[in-house]
Design an enzyme around this catalytic site. Structure first.
Site, short mmCIF file in Angstrom:
data_model
loop_
_atom_site.label_atom_id
_atom_site.label_comp_id
_atom_site.label_asym_id
_atom_site.label_seq_id
_atom_site.Cartn_x
_atom_site.Cartn_y
_atom_site.Cartn_z
CG PHE A 134 -1.99 1.09 1.34
CD1 PHE A 134 -3.01 0.91 0.41
CD2 PHE A 134 -1.94 2.14 1.99
CE1 PHE A 134 -4.01 1.81 0.50
CE2 PHE A 134 -2.88 2.97 2.35
CZ PHE A 134 -4.03 2.98 1.29
CG PHE A 177 10.26 -2.63 45.52
CD1 PHE A 177 10.26 -2.64 47.22
CD2 PHE A 177 11.14 -3.12 45.10
CE1 PHE A 177 11.37 -3.38 47.82
CE2 PHE A 177 12.13 -3.95 45.61
CZ PHE A 177 12.15 -3.97 46.96
CD GLN A 178 2.66 1.24 48.13
OE1 GLN A 178 2.16 1.62 47.33
NE2 GLN A 178 2.10 0.69 49.20
CG MET A 179 7.94 4.58 44.14
SD MET A 179 9.01 5.22 44.31
CE MET A 179 9.10 6.78 43.40
CG ASN A 180 9.20 -1.35 40.60
OD1 ASN A 180 9.48 -0.27 40.18
ND2 ASN A 180 10.07 -2.10 40.89
CD GLU A 199 -2.08 2.13 8.34
OE1 GLU A 199 -3.13 2.54 7.30
OE2 GLU A 199 -1.00 1.66 7.68
C1 LIG Z 1 8.69 0.31 9.17
C2 LIG Z 1 7.69 1.54 8.35
C3 LIG Z 1 6.94 0.92 7.41
C4 LIG Z 1 6.10 1.69 6.69
N1 LIG Z 1 5.06 1.37 5.73
C5 LIG Z 1 4.64 2.27 4.95
C6 LIG Z 1 3.71 1.79 3.82
O1 LIG Z 1 3.61 0.55 3.61
N2 LIG Z 1 3.10 2.35 3.04
C7 LIG Z 1 3.18 3.98 3.18
O2 LIG Z 1 2.71 4.50 2.35
N3 LIG Z 1 4.06 4.40 4.27
C8 LIG Z 1 4.72 3.38 4.92
N4 LIG Z 1 5.33 4.06 6.05
C9 LIG Z 1 5.50 5.55 6.16
C10 LIG Z 1 4.60 6.04 7.38
O3 LIG Z 1 3.30 5.88 7.10
C11 LIG Z 1 4.98 7.49 7.65
O4 LIG Z 1 6.26 7.43 8.39
C12 LIG Z 1 4.10 8.32 8.32
O5 LIG Z 1 3.01 8.54 7.36
C13 LIG Z 1 4.46 9.57 8.51
O6 LIG Z 1 5.36 10.17 7.94
P1 LIG Z 1 6.76 10.90 8.24
O7 LIG Z 1 7.39 9.89 9.31
O8 LIG Z 1 7.62 11.10 7.02
O9 LIG Z 1 6.49 12.21 9.11
P2 LIG Z 1 6.09 13.68 8.45
O10 LIG Z 1 4.90 13.73 7.53
O11 LIG Z 1 7.27 14.43 7.93
O12 LIG Z 1 5.93 14.51 9.92
C14 LIG Z 1 6.91 14.42 10.90
C15 LIG Z 1 6.24 15.11 12.07
O13 LIG Z 1 5.44 16.30 12.05
C16 LIG Z 1 4.03 16.07 12.18
N5 LIG Z 1 3.45 16.77 11.15
C17 LIG Z 1 3.25 16.65 9.82
N6 LIG Z 1 2.02 17.55 9.28
C18 LIG Z 1 1.46 17.90 10.33
C19 LIG Z 1 0.41 18.94 10.41
N7 LIG Z 1 -0.12 19.31 9.31
N8 LIG Z 1 -0.12 19.09 11.77
C20 LIG Z 1 0.72 18.69 12.72
N9 LIG Z 1 1.68 17.76 12.88
C21 LIG Z 1 2.30 17.44 11.58
C22 LIG Z 1 3.65 14.43 12.05
O14 LIG Z 1 2.89 14.07 13.15
C23 LIG Z 1 5.12 14.06 12.60
O15 LIG Z 1 5.08 13.87 13.80
C24 LIG Z 1 6.22 3.35 6.86
C25 LIG Z 1 7.19 3.81 7.82
C26 LIG Z 1 8.03 2.80 8.54
C27 LIG Z 1 8.95 3.69 9.45
#
Ligand SMILES: Cc1cc2nc3c(=O)[nH]c(=O)nc-3n(C[C@H](O)[C@H](O)[C@H](O)COP(=O)(O)OP(=O)(O)OC[C@H]3O[C@@H](n4cnc5c(N)ncnc54)[C@H](O)[C@@H]3O)c2cc1C
Length: 382
Positions: free
Chosen positions: A123, A278-281, A363
């Site tokens: 995807f 232990f309480q904290m754990n 996602e």
């Molecule tokens: C192991 C792995 C598998 C993956 N598999 C897939 C896959 O199968 N298909 C696929 O399409 N993708 C995949 N991804 C990508 C994943 O979906 C993205 O990492 C995710 O969509 C976030 O993108 P980014 O990490 O580049 O963050 P960015 O979009 O660069 O964002 C960085 C930070 O800024 C924040 N941010 C960005 N825009 C806004 C906004 N408007 N308001 C507030 N905060 C914001 C985000 O929340 C995040 O904290 C995968 C990633 C990994 C690590």
């Protein structure tokens, strides 16, 4: 209101648990260390019907529903998050996009193979310059006779180098943002398509992740899903199910952290006592248990709504947001309980620590889930 699982849910949980004890847990550390993609295990999961529960029988499904699918995701997430990453490709967003939006030919051609594990799905949304901002996708698919010519690249794609057929989002009208996006079915052998693995990842190393590159890749027009310009709505339609699925995997890794912390707290002694006395754990463990139970209720509610055919987009978003953040806190809690032994390969907590952050990014990140939840609460989405 009834909080009891149906007998078929209990049966699928027992089956997946036994499978994990025998076929996953003994190998999970090695798969992660050596970056082994466990293809045979995934094929076996397919044969056992682990991917088939939300799908109609006519496409090879078992019609056990979304709650059954979430239970599978939970148990696999508990055993190996790396392996569980395949779920979204085999039973979540990839085949669900085709089920919800594809035509009859596309459904018959792809769904049975993907949910039986014979074909591996993918995807592909994320790009170098477009991740959270999906409308910023730069990959182009320009019509040329009875085909589209696709150019661009996708990054961080699960199953990038192993997929057989999957979903890819590209701009058919690059002058537009959301409205220019379309969804396509891509196949690994299409001329002009190549892939490269992302090696030495921090976590989920047994999951294949990488880049897919399109260089004048010819995609037949029959591989367009729906109509040109419907890509954003198509992605949204299946993300509801994808979010419940990742929420269930998050619940699984959270439960694994709880299990590990309890085991260790009952075993390790300091000051002549079990450290669990232990309480904290106790406070750390109480928070972990309570949040994991709350995650379970949210995940099961979203899945139950899906089984009833009721709206579940907001509930899936809440479940994804809460369960992924709770899983991070649970893993941190388990790490505190383990102290120095968090750093030992003898205990599972190091692997959980490396894997868990993906749950808050995939996602849609936690920020994005918060934005959706708040906009729904404030009635700003209309
Ligand atoms: C192991 C792995 C598998 C993956 N598999 C897939 C896959 O199968 N298909 C696929 O399409 N993708 C995949 N991804 C990508 C994943 O979906 C993205 O990492 C995710 O969509 C976030 O993108 P980014 O990490 O580049 O963050 P960015 O979009 O660069 O964002 C960085 C930070 O800024 C924040 N941010 C960005 N825009 C806004 C906004 N408007 N308001 C507030 N905060 C914001 C985000 O929340 C995040 O904290 C995968 C990633 C990994 C690590």
């Amino acid at each position: 209101m009834d909080f009891e699982l149906e007998p078929e849910h209990i049966q699928i949980r027992d089956t997946v648990k036994k499978f994990c004890e025998k076929e996953v847990i003994p190998f999970a550390e090695e798969w992660e260390k050596e970056e082994i993609f466990p293809l045979e295990t995934i094929r076996n999961m397919g044969k056992l019907g682990f991917f088939a529960s939300p799908f109609p029988e006519e496409y090879g499904g078992t019609e056990l529903g979304f709650l059954a699918n979430s239970i599978v995701a939970e148990e696999l997430g508990r055993a190996s998050l790396g392996l569980a990453c395949c779920l979204n490709m085999q039973s979540g967003t990839c085949p669900m996009t085709i089920l919800l939006n594809g035509n009859e030919t596309q459904k018959e051609k792809y769904i049975p193979g993907i949910i039986s594990g014979e074909l591996l799905g993918c995807f592909a949304v994320t790009e170098p310059n477009a991740a959270t901002d999906m409308a910023g996708i730069e990959t182009k698919a320009i019509r040329d006779g009875d085909s589209y010519i696709m150019n661009g690249s996708k990054l961080w794609i699960t199953h990038a180098t192993v997929f057989d057929a999957g979903i890819c989002f590209a701009k058919t009208d690059p002058s537009q943002r959301h409205k220019g996006l379309s969804a396509f079915i891509i196949e690994k052998d299409m001329p002009g398509l190549s892939a490269r693995a992302e090696k030495d990842k921090l976590g989920v190393r047994s999951s294949d992740t990488g880049e897919i590159v399109f260089e004048d890749c010819k995609v037949p027009e029959e591989n367009l899903i729906g109509e040109e310009g419907q890509g954003f709505a198509i992605a949204e339609s299946s993300l509801t199910y994808g979010r419940a699925n990742i929420a269930a995997r998050s619940l699984g890794i959270g439960q694994a952290a709880v299990d590990a912390a309890i085991r260790y707290a009952n075993e390790r002694e300091q000051f002549g006592k079990k450290i669990g006395s232990f309480q904290m754990n106790k406070q750390i463990i109480a928070d972990m248990v309570a949040n994991t139970e709350a995650s379970r209720l949210l995940v099961y509610r979203a899945s139950w709504l899906q089984d009833k055919g009721l709206p579940s987009a907001n509930e899936s978003t809440i479940a994804k947001f809460f369960a992924s953040e709770a899983a991070v806190q649970a893993v941190i809690g388990a790490a505190k309980i383990h102290g120095a032994y968090t750093y030992s390969s003898e205990y599972v907590v190091a692997r959980l620590y490396r894997d868990v952050m993906l749950m808050t990014a995939g996602e849609g990140t936690s920020n994005i889930q918060r934005i959706i939840i708040a906009n729904n609460a404030l009635d700003l989405n209309k």
